[in-house]
Design a protein around this motif. Sequence first.
Motif, PDB file in Angstrom:
ATOM      1  N   LEU A   1       6.506  -3.389  -6.931  1.00 28.06           N
ATOM      2  CA  LEU A   1       7.031  -2.084  -6.167  1.00 28.06           C
ATOM      3  C   LEU A   1       5.526  -0.957  -6.861  1.00 28.06           C
ATOM      4  O   LEU A   1       5.416  -0.819  -7.895  1.00 28.06           O
ATOM      5  N   LEU A   2       5.034  -0.313  -5.751  1.00 32.12           N
ATOM      6  CA  LEU A   2       3.983   0.690  -5.979  1.00 32.12           C
ATOM      7  C   LEU A   2       4.660   2.041  -6.524  1.00 32.12           C
ATOM      8  O   LEU A   2       5.210   2.667  -5.526  1.00 32.12           O
ATOM      9  N   VAL A   3       4.567   2.510  -7.449  1.00 29.12           N
ATOM     10  CA  VAL A   3       5.418   3.475  -8.108  1.00 29.12           C
ATOM     11  C   VAL A   3       4.649   4.904  -8.317  1.00 29.12           C
ATOM     12  O   VAL A   3       5.286   5.697  -8.578  1.00 29.12           O
ATOM     13  N   ASP A   4       3.243   4.971  -7.690  1.00 28.19           N
ATOM     14  CA  ASP A   4       2.616   6.294  -7.939  1.00 28.19           C
ATOM     15  C   ASP A   4       2.527   7.147  -6.646  1.00 28.19           C
ATOM     16  O   ASP A   4       1.554   8.059  -6.597  1.00 28.19           O
ATOM     17  N   THR A   5       3.119   6.884  -5.474  1.00 30.16           N
ATOM     18  CA  THR A   5       2.692   7.571  -4.333  1.00 30.16           C
ATOM     19  C   THR A   5       3.386   9.049  -4.591  1.00 30.16           C
ATOM     20  O   THR A   5       2.274   9.876  -4.046  1.00 30.16           O
ATOM     21  N   TYR A   6       4.200   9.347  -5.131  1.00 24.81           N
ATOM     22  CA  TYR A   6       4.616  10.965  -5.249  1.00 24.81           C
ATOM     23  C   TYR A   6       4.676  11.266  -6.728  1.00 24.81           C
ATOM     24  O   TYR A   6       3.840  12.070  -6.946  1.00 24.81           O
ATOM     25  N   ASN A   7       5.686  10.889  -7.698  1.00 22.95           N
ATOM     26  CA  ASN A   7       5.478  11.059  -8.965  1.00 22.95           C
ATOM     27  C   ASN A   7       5.953   9.822  -9.633  1.00 22.95           C
ATOM     28  O   ASN A   7       6.971   9.478  -9.556  1.00 22.95           O
ATOM     29  N   THR A   8       5.166   9.453 -10.394  1.00 21.22           N
ATOM     30  CA  THR A   8       5.274   7.763 -11.069  1.00 21.22           C
ATOM     31  C   THR A   8       6.549   7.940 -11.947  1.00 21.22           C
ATOM     32  O   THR A   8       7.435   7.150 -11.739  1.00 21.22           O
ATOM     33  N   LEU A   9       6.612   8.945 -12.962  1.00 22.85           N
ATOM     34  CA  LEU A   9       7.790   9.010 -13.904  1.00 22.85           C
ATOM     35  C   LEU A   9       9.156   9.771 -13.473  1.00 22.85           C
ATOM     36  O   LEU A   9      10.246   9.299 -13.795  1.00 22.85           O
ATOM     37  N   LYS A  10       8.840  10.729 -12.515  1.00 19.75           N
ATOM     38  CA  LYS A  10      10.139  11.366 -11.901  1.00 19.75           C
ATOM     39  C   LYS A  10      10.802  10.704 -10.830  1.00 19.75           C
ATOM     40  O   LYS A  10      12.234  10.866 -10.658  1.00 19.75           O
ATOM     41  N   SER A  11       9.919  10.102  -9.991  1.00 15.82           N
ATOM     42  CA  SER A  11      10.576   9.271  -8.843  1.00 15.82           C
ATOM     43  C   SER A  11      10.228   7.834  -8.929  1.00 15.82           C
ATOM     44  O   SER A  11      11.180   7.167  -8.477  1.00 15.82           O
TER      45      SER A  11
ATOM     46  N   ILE B   1       9.590   5.153 -10.886  1.00 16.18           N
ATOM     47  CA  ILE B   1      10.023   4.113 -11.714  1.00 16.18           C
ATOM     48  C   ILE B   1      11.578   4.560 -11.517  1.00 16.18           C
ATOM     49  O   ILE B   1      12.411   3.171 -11.351  1.00 16.18           O
ATOM     50  N   PRO B   2      12.127   5.588 -11.458  1.00 17.04           N
ATOM     51  CA  PRO B   2      13.766   5.619 -11.192  1.00 17.04           C
ATOM     52  C   PRO B   2      14.025   4.951  -9.954  1.00 17.04           C
ATOM     53  O   PRO B   2      15.006   4.340 -10.124  1.00 17.04           O
ATOM     54  N   ASN B   3      13.331   5.315  -8.884  1.00 11.35           N
ATOM     55  CA  ASN B   3      13.793   4.528  -7.704  1.00 11.35           C
ATOM     56  C   ASN B   3      13.529   2.969  -7.647  1.00 11.35           C
ATOM     57  O   ASN B   3      14.199   2.006  -7.023  1.00 11.35           O
ATOM     58  N   ALA B   4      12.323   2.620  -8.608  1.00  8.79           N
ATOM     59  CA  ALA B   4      12.142   1.293  -8.637  1.00  8.79           C
ATOM     60  C   ALA B   4      13.388   0.561  -9.378  1.00  8.79           C
ATOM     61  O   ALA B   4      14.060  -0.519  -8.984  1.00  8.79           O
ATOM     62  N   ILE B   5      13.862   1.065 -10.664  1.00  6.56           N
ATOM     63  CA  ILE B   5      14.882   0.458 -11.272  1.00  6.56           C
ATOM     64  C   ILE B   5      16.305   0.470 -10.370  1.00  6.56           C
ATOM     65  O   ILE B   5      16.982  -0.543 -10.378  1.00  6.56           O
TER      66      ILE B   5
ATOM     67  N   ALA C   1       0.974  -1.196  -0.038  1.00  4.72           N
ATOM     68  CA  ALA C   1      -0.013   0.084   0.028  1.00  4.72           C
ATOM     69  C   ALA C   1       0.844   1.111  -0.087  1.00  4.72           C
ATOM     70  O   ALA C   1       2.240   1.129   0.321  1.00  4.72           O
ATOM     71  N   HIS C   2       0.249   2.526  -0.225  1.00  2.00           N
ATOM     72  CA  HIS C   2       0.961   3.620  -0.097  1.00  2.00           C
ATOM     73  C   HIS C   2       1.659   3.944   1.178  1.00  2.00           C
ATOM     74  O   HIS C   2       2.641   4.529   1.297  1.00  2.00           O
ATOM     75  N   SER C   3       1.001   3.286   2.182  1.00  2.27           N
ATOM     76  CA  SER C   3       1.278   3.555   3.566  1.00  2.27           C
ATOM     77  C   SER C   3       2.821   3.048   3.716  1.00  2.27           C
ATOM     78  O   SER C   3       3.368   3.848   4.380  1.00  2.27           O
ATOM     79  N   TRP C   4       3.094   1.860   3.273  1.00  2.42           N
ATOM     80  CA  TRP C   4       4.415   1.449   3.289  1.00  2.42           C
ATOM     81  C   TRP C   4       5.406   2.384   3.119  1.00  2.42           C
ATOM     82  O   TRP C   4       6.431   2.768   3.824  1.00  2.42           O
ATOM     83  N   ILE C   5       5.389   3.122   1.850  1.00  2.00           N
ATOM     84  CA  ILE C   5       6.217   3.932   1.320  1.00  2.00           C
ATOM     85  C   ILE C   5       6.056   5.347   1.904  1.00  2.00           C
ATOM     86  O   ILE C   5       7.255   5.495   2.420  1.00  2.00           O
TER      87      ILE C   5
ATOM     88  N   MET D   1       5.646   5.371   5.191  1.00  2.00           N
ATOM     89  CA  MET D   1       6.461   5.175   6.420  1.00  2.00           C
ATOM     90  C   MET D   1       7.885   5.522   6.501  1.00  2.00           C
ATOM     91  O   MET D   1       8.566   5.824   7.508  1.00  2.00           O
ATOM     92  N   PHE D   2       8.474   5.522   5.477  1.00  2.00           N
ATOM     93  CA  PHE D   2       9.968   5.750   5.269  1.00  2.00           C
ATOM     94  C   PHE D   2      10.343   7.184   4.860  1.00  2.00           C
ATOM     95  O   PHE D   2       9.542   7.805   4.295  1.00  2.00           O
ATOM     96  N   ASP D   3      11.331   7.441   5.189  1.00  2.00           N
ATOM     97  CA  ASP D   3      11.959   8.845   4.820  1.00  2.00           C
ATOM     98  C   ASP D   3      11.805   9.085   3.289  1.00  2.00           C
ATOM     99  O   ASP D   3      11.867  10.209   2.945  1.00  2.00           O
ATOM    100  N   THR D   4      12.332   8.085   2.674  1.00  2.00           N
ATOM    101  CA  THR D   4      12.401   8.195   1.017  1.00  2.00           C
ATOM    102  C   THR D   4      11.681   7.165   0.360  1.00  2.00           C
ATOM    103  O   THR D   4      11.657   5.962   0.963  1.00  2.00           O
ATOM    104  N   GLU D   5      11.280   7.393  -0.764  1.00  2.00           N
ATOM    105  CA  GLU D   5      10.664   6.336  -1.585  1.00  2.00           C
ATOM    106  C   GLU D   5      11.657   5.290  -1.739  1.00  2.00           C
ATOM    107  O   GLU D   5      11.428   4.066  -1.555  1.00  2.00           O
ATOM    108  N   TYR D   6      12.771   5.666  -2.419  1.00  2.00           N
ATOM    109  CA  TYR D   6      13.859   4.577  -2.462  1.00  2.00           C
ATOM    110  C   TYR D   6      14.269   3.763  -1.456  1.00  2.00           C
ATOM    111  O   TYR D   6      14.083   2.227  -1.540  1.00  2.00           O
ATOM    112  N   GLU D   7      14.188   4.419  -0.202  1.00  2.00           N
ATOM    113  CA  GLU D   7      14.543   3.433   1.050  1.00  2.00           C
ATOM    114  C   GLU D   7      13.305   2.270   1.261  1.00  2.00           C
ATOM    115  O   GLU D   7      13.568   1.203   1.676  1.00  2.00           O
ATOM    116  N   ALA D   8      12.194   2.839   0.948  1.00  2.00           N
ATOM    117  CA  ALA D   8      11.059   1.945   1.175  1.00  2.00           C
ATOM    118  C   ALA D   8      11.014   0.791  -0.067  1.00  2.00           C
ATOM    119  O   ALA D   8      10.628  -0.475   0.318  1.00  2.00           O
TER     120      ALA D   8
END
Length: 480
Positions: free
Chosen positions: A227-237, A239-243, A200-204, A206-213
């Motif tokens: 990985l749920l990639v639309d909590t903040y900005n899908t394409l700017k953060s 997908i890059p953080n998931a990669i 869920a978005h809540s998991w992300i 809970m962490f200081d950064t999306e990447y850490e989550a």
Amino acid sequence: MNQENLAMLCDFYELTMSNGYMKNGFYQKNVYFDVFFRNVPDGGGFAIAAGLEQVVQYIQDLRFGPEEIGYLRSKQIFDEEFLTYLSQFRFTGDIWAVPEGTPVFPNEPLLTVRAPAIQAQLIETYVLLALNHQSLIATKANRIVRAAQGRAVLEFGARRAQGADGAVIGARAAYIGGCAGTSCALTDQLFGVPAGGTMAHSWIQMFDTEYEAFKTYCELYPHSTTLLVDTYNTLKSGIPNAIRAFKEVLIPQGILDFGVRLDSGDISYLSKEARKMLDAAGLPQCKIVASNSLDEYLIRDLIMQGAQIDTFGVGERLITAKSSPVFGGVYKLAAVEDENGKILPKIKVSENTAKITNPHFKKLYRLFDNETGKALADELCVYDETIDDTADHTIFDPNATWKTKTLTNFTAKVLQVPVFQKGELVYKLPDIEGIKAYCQQQIGLLWDEVKRFENPHTYYVDLSKKLWDMKQALLNQKRY
């Protein structure tokens, strides 16, 4: 599901009628009831029968204990003879039904009951509840699965379902209809439907950064990471953080099975852009999952738009069958046995011709073309009729008696199977995987024209000449 005594899960008039049958001596009279429906949900070409396993469990468990008898006595309208009968209640009748997963059509019996009048009457509500609910959800699920054109569909609807049974049993029906799995853990525990999920978005949050989550989740669940990639900005953060997380945690371990999930925004556009980014990063194997209030029409449109989606998660519009939420199955008396065991046909007449019933104890055949294997038509016959598939056979549309067709080189198969005989279960209930595989195989025997979403071909459910003549004779009788 293991649950409380369901004996009182019936319409109150089942009890008052049954008490009346006792007082009038009808309770020993064997009767025949059919369960059928009049219209396919969503204007579709066929429905899928489901719910038989729950009917079997209910019949086997049906008892009236001290609490139930005490409640009925408190109403002060039931005879003690009737209450004594209920305290010793056991189902002793016969039931025939089409197997779960069978494609079915309006006005043909999904289930037939032959039993003493009280027994047949008391089970009506639950039998309809079980078959109506699961047939509805299995039918809706199959529409969605067919729209996905081979892409996996996961049932995600537990939190939007109408009650616990709606979630758990609904997920079972969705699996029969073709879904690949469910988010509901209890359905997995009880029925073996594969359960899974992402986060869920809540998991992300809970962490200081999306990447850490993302990184933490990959470390915890390396073999089932989406990985749920639309909590903040899908394409700017997202997908890059998931990669980055995939490359730093999973790829070094040789793990290549992972994915991302899109749950908001323009799913078509975002999926195409995400696919480009993943491929450019050397991750063409990364799957893209999409969710967010999907149904068969939205999925079809996404595919037509070239959306790059591998798996669809479908929730509220599946588990509630939102676009057509009532299956409409009914339970109607078809015949009564006299004191000599002769079967007397009964008919319900209505000014609404669609509500006129087909009388008598019947046998349901499906006729298959031997060259293509495809289903040609279903035919309702009187119970003692047999279709000879070694000779030419003429069928006719009961709504237009001039319209006939002669079949050659076909195979006739009786669709209903014995489930209970004299109160004893005689049918081996298949496991969920067997039901799902059977459903898929049987749908494959329908013509594509029957499977259209819009204006599907009307599959013929015809009456034998003997049954047709009997129905006309009953309609011409004056009973008032």
